[in-house]
Design an enzyme around this catalytic site. Sequence first.
Site, PDB file in Angstrom:
ATOM      1  N   GLU A  35       0.868  -1.178   0.000  1.00 25.60           N
ATOM      2  CA  GLU A  35       0.000   0.000   0.000  1.00 25.60           C
ATOM      3  C   GLU A  35       0.904   1.227   0.000  1.00 25.60           C
ATOM      4  OE1 GLU A  35      -3.243   2.281   2.840  1.00 25.60           O
ATOM      5  OE2 GLU A  35      -2.686   0.221   3.348  1.00 25.60           O
ATOM      6  N   ASP A  46      -4.669   9.772   9.884  1.00 23.45           N
ATOM      7  CA  ASP A  46      -3.349   9.265  10.255  1.00 23.45           C
ATOM      8  C   ASP A  46      -2.836   9.877  11.547  1.00 23.45           C
ATOM      9  OD1 ASP A  46      -2.748   7.443   8.079  1.00 23.45           O
ATOM     10  OD2 ASP A  46      -2.804   9.210   6.800  1.00 23.45           O
TER      11      ASP A  46
END
Length: 259
Positions: A35, A46
């Site tokens: 990824e 995140d």
Amino acid sequence: MNKPVLVSFLVSGDPNPDATLKFMKTLDKYSGVIELGIPFSDPVADGPTIQAADVRALSNGFKIAKSFEVLKEFRKESDTPVILMTYYNPVFKRGIENFVISAKEAGAKGLIIVDLPLQEATEYREICKKHEMGTVFLAAPNTPEERLKISDEASTEFLYLISTFGITGARDTFEQMTFDFIKRARTTCKGKICVGFGISKGSHAESLIEQGADGVIVGSAFVDIIKNYGDSEEALVKLEEFAKELSEGIDKGYEKRNK
């Protein structure tokens, strides 16, 4: 993706595109999927580790086109599936179809747009289908049954199960809630399910696979190694060692599951 796999996440361009290519080649040995995150200035899903990696990449002049170039180079040597992870803003600015075409030409197998809700993804899904680009959507432990089914159907590569509430980042342990969620998804979903957020040890991978996951997605722990060792031979050694540990954990979990 028949046997469970390691999905290895890297931030493209951290600390530079050439290093990213080396890191991808190193992780390829133990990864069923890679990824590749496209740096973004406001990565809301995140945690601090990946946010800092985005900043490092962007401060070095990273451009989206570089991600496509890195992927094209990687494709010359490997056919391991690569999923591009991004936020909606860069896709929208480039134009959804242009972005999908560029990703396809570079060799991407699928896309994750973290902040694009499924109910707003109709046009995006149609464009991806038109260009044979895979899609990955996310589900959280509190995702209702019906939405879980729809998200599973919309995800052509795998459904990304968020292991816990909050942002990405390494954790010490997983709560029972995570294991219950995997079991629920395993019963509800027809497609592949991969678990991400917080995986930082081989034992984590082992327990998640044992519960029924088809893969574990590991990001912050790899990005931490890159933060600490930069573009160096030592970084490559550490990345490979950790990927091997995770891969062995996956194999152990799979053995336990099939006993």
